[in-house]
Design a protein around this motif. Structure first.
Motif, PDB file in Angstrom:
ATOM      1  N   ASP A  47      20.740 -22.163 -21.495  1.00  0.00           N
ATOM      2  CA  ASP A  47      20.177 -23.024 -22.526  1.00  0.00           C
ATOM      3  C   ASP A  47      20.264 -24.487 -22.073  1.00  0.00           C
ATOM      4  N   ARG A  95      19.386 -27.141 -24.264  1.00  0.00           N
ATOM      5  CA  ARG A  95      19.315 -28.070 -25.404  1.00  0.00           C
ATOM      6  C   ARG A  95      20.428 -29.097 -25.247  1.00  0.00           C
ATOM      7  N   TYR A 142      15.140 -28.380 -24.507  1.00  0.00           N
ATOM      8  CA  TYR A 142      15.381 -26.951 -24.784  1.00  0.00           C
ATOM      9  C   TYR A 142      14.165 -26.106 -24.456  1.00  0.00           C
TER      10      TYR A 142
END
Ligand SMILES: NCc1cccc(NC(=O)c2cccc3[nH]c(C(N)=O)cc23)c1
Length: 232
Positions: free
Chosen positions: A172, A174, A207
């Protein structure tokens, strides 16, 4: 590394800084006494020059007990690597001599079992890459923990749209993420190197573009072959 933290000094004794003319270019890590693994893309704009490899470092500039700059005898980009995509983005560097192993210089085992790391597994990645969107380069090693995301999610049309192969994995991105200069460093899950940072879409901290890593297990035979052939 974006929005991570300064690593605990010398607690990642496998980390290498690949340098040209005293400048950090990419990460890497010690896989054997005389061998460092990194990313093939790192050697693209080096105009044929060999890297120098800094081991035992936390700060790139301050004197430290076991910090030492090693000359490189030879560099072996994976034969399948190329400038147009992220395939086979691995680079093996043979040091001019065996690294002196100590508390600050250690080999990191890599995964040999070709099985995906489960989604949501939290792994960690470290590097001397840029730490903000202005491109600030740190003096000290930074690290960040990131959860693995499934290849299906990573390959979604709105993410990497099917370009992530079985030989790659994602985390991920983000906010907390890898960025310019972190390429070549290891993604470490449960104390074992599972992946090597690749620049992928070069985007950091968005993201929509998860971080991509070259999985190491599928390349274990290539790595062993190069080390065996070059060591003689
Ligand atoms: N979060 C994924 C991730 C992982 C590792 C690196 C990167 N991003 C770059 O490397 C990068 C970024 C911006 C401009 C750039 N220019 C160049 C270049 N080689 O000219 C690279 C870059 C992204």
């Amino acid at each position: 590394i974006l929005r991570g933290s300064v690593a605990r000094p010398h607690l990642k004794p496998y980390m290498a800084s690949l340098q040209l003319d005293g400048q950090h270019v990419c990460g890497g890590f010690l896989i054997a006494e005389q061998w460092v693994l990194s990313a093939a893309h790192c050697a693209e704009e080096t105009d044929g020059k060999l890297f120098q490899v800094l081991l035992g470092a936390h700060s790139l500039t301050e004197p430290e007990p076991h910090k030492r700059l090693y000359q490189v005898r030879a560099q072996f980009p994976h034969p399948g690597s190329n400038i147009h995509n992220n395939k086979d983005d691995l680079l093996l560097l043979q040091l001019e001599e065996k690294a002196e192993l100590n508390a600050d210089v250690r080999v990191l085992p890599f995964q040999r079992e070709d099985r995906d790391v489960a989604a949501d597994t939290v792994c960690e990645v470290a590097g001397w890459g840029t730490i903000d969107h202005s491109g600030t380069r740190p003096d000290k090693l930074h690290q960040v923990e990131r959860p693995v995301i499934s290849r299906d999610v990573c390959n979604h049309r709105t993410r990497h749209d099917g370009t992530v192969t079985r030989n790659m994995m994602c985390t991920d991105s983000r906010r907390k993420d890898t960025c310019k200069g972190d390429s070549g460093g290891p993604l470490v899950c449960g104390g074992v190197a599972e992946g090597v940072v690749t620049a992928g879409s070069r985007v950091c901290g968005n993201y929509k573009k998860p971080a991509i890593y070259t999985r190491i297990a599928p390349y274990a035979a290539w790595i062993d072959g190069v080390m065996a052939s070059a060591d003689g």
